[in-house]
Design an enzyme around this catalytic site. Sequence first.
Site, PDB file in Angstrom:
ATOM      1  N   HIS A  14      -2.196   7.517   7.068  1.00 35.12           N
ATOM      2  CA  HIS A  14      -1.180   8.361   6.422  1.00 35.12           C
ATOM      3  C   HIS A  14      -1.799   9.659   5.926  1.00 35.12           C
ATOM      4  O   HIS A  14      -1.210  10.735   6.061  1.00 35.12           O
ATOM      5  CB  HIS A  14      -0.569   7.644   5.213  1.00 35.12           C
ATOM      6  CG  HIS A  14       0.579   6.736   5.533  1.00 35.12           C
ATOM      7  ND1 HIS A  14       1.720   7.173   6.181  1.00 35.12           N
ATOM      8  CD2 HIS A  14       0.787   5.421   5.261  1.00 35.12           C
ATOM      9  CE1 HIS A  14       2.568   6.146   6.297  1.00 35.12           C
ATOM     10  NE2 HIS A  14       2.027   5.076   5.762  1.00 35.12           N
ATOM     11  N   GLN A  28       2.956   9.901   1.440  1.00 39.39           N
ATOM     12  CA  GLN A  28       4.306   9.325   1.488  1.00 39.39           C
ATOM     13  C   GLN A  28       5.187   9.777   0.331  1.00 39.39           C
ATOM     14  O   GLN A  28       6.407   9.672   0.403  1.00 39.39           O
ATOM     15  CB  GLN A  28       4.221   7.789   1.494  1.00 39.39           C
ATOM     16  CG  GLN A  28       3.605   7.243   2.756  1.00 39.39           C
ATOM     17  CD  GLN A  28       3.469   5.738   2.668  1.00 39.39           C
ATOM     18  OE1 GLN A  28       2.500   5.226   2.144  1.00 39.39           O
ATOM     19  NE2 GLN A  28       4.461   5.009   3.150  1.00 39.39           N
ATOM     20  N   GLY A  87       0.835  -1.191   0.000  1.00 40.48           N
ATOM     21  CA  GLY A  87       0.000   0.000   0.000  1.00 40.48           C
ATOM     22  C   GLY A  87       0.865   1.235   0.000  1.00 40.48           C
ATOM     23  O   GLY A  87       2.013   1.208   0.465  1.00 40.48           O
ATOM     24  N   CYS A  98       6.080  -0.320   7.023  1.00 45.89           N
ATOM     25  CA  CYS A  98       5.711   0.841   6.223  1.00 45.89           C
ATOM     26  C   CYS A  98       6.911   1.251   5.382  1.00 45.89           C
ATOM     27  O   CYS A  98       8.039   1.251   5.883  1.00 45.89           O
ATOM     28  CB  CYS A  98       5.309   1.978   7.164  1.00 45.89           C
ATOM     29  SG  CYS A  98       4.855   3.494   6.314  1.00 45.89           S
ATOM     30  N   LEU A  99       6.658   1.592   4.118  1.00 45.59           N
ATOM     31  CA  LEU A  99       7.757   2.024   3.247  1.00 45.59           C
ATOM     32  C   LEU A  99       8.419   3.302   3.763  1.00 45.59           C
ATOM     33  O   LEU A  99       9.563   3.579   3.435  1.00 45.59           O
ATOM     34  CB  LEU A  99       7.249   2.235   1.813  1.00 45.59           C
ATOM     35  CG  LEU A  99       6.765   0.968   1.094  1.00 45.59           C
ATOM     36  CD1 LEU A  99       6.163   1.322  -0.259  1.00 45.59           C
ATOM     37  CD2 LEU A  99       7.889  -0.048   0.939  1.00 45.59           C
ATOM     38  N   HIS A 146      -4.256   1.570   7.648  1.00 41.41           N
ATOM     39  CA  HIS A 146      -2.885   2.097   7.682  1.00 41.41           C
ATOM     40  C   HIS A 146      -2.721   3.245   6.673  1.00 41.41           C
ATOM     41  O   HIS A 146      -2.177   4.305   7.008  1.00 41.41           O
ATOM     42  CB  HIS A 146      -1.918   0.936   7.385  1.00 41.41           C
ATOM     43  CG  HIS A 146      -0.475   1.294   7.326  1.00 41.41           C
ATOM     44  ND1 HIS A 146       0.460   0.795   8.204  1.00 41.41           N
ATOM     45  CD2 HIS A 146       0.217   2.099   6.479  1.00 41.41           C
ATOM     46  CE1 HIS A 146       1.654   1.286   7.898  1.00 41.41           C
ATOM     47  NE2 HIS A 146       1.537   2.076   6.849  1.00 41.41           N
TER      48      HIS A 146
HETATM   49 NI    NI Z   1       2.776   3.161   5.545  1.00 44.03          NI
END
Ligand code: NI
Length: 169
Positions: free
Chosen positions: A137, A51, A46, A91-92, A133
């Site tokens: 963000h 992000q 995701g 998480c990235l 999640h």
């Molecule tokens: Ni994330």
Amino acid sequence: MAVLPILRFPDPKLHTKAAPVLVIDDSIRQLIHDMAQTMYQKPGIGLAATQVDVHKRIAVIDVSEDHNDLRVFINAEIIEKSGECENEEGCLSVPGVTEKVKRAEWVKVRALNEKGEPFELEADGLLAICIQHELDHLDGKVFVQYLSRLKQNRIRSKLLKQREEETSA
Ligand code: NI
């Protein structure tokens, strides 16, 4: 298409609240393509626009093993939720860290797809966790904020050190 740079915790820009998308035009569709490509390349399941430093309410998710089930959520809202579960999340934007987080077990979400068509989706399991999640963000919340202050500080130091090592390398 392009792979976009991803903001990393503790970048304060990750705490920006995203604004609703008013018009789904070519630039939004391009962004969605690029976000999907970025997510698949990492790989992740995701990615929220926040992000990649675009503060619009867009998230892409694909929890399939074969990366062939892309779901696009524009202006998504959770309209119902139930149950509770606790799962390891990553998480990235927080590379190399996984921690247990409590979430609703089931959610019903209302959103627009990339064509601007409204849809509702009921989800459980990994998809439900991922939706919660990614929507966090868009509200400026990173999953580590569910953890104790101590753990958050430890993660913050770890990532700052990582970044220092990368820039001095
Ligand atoms: Ni994330």
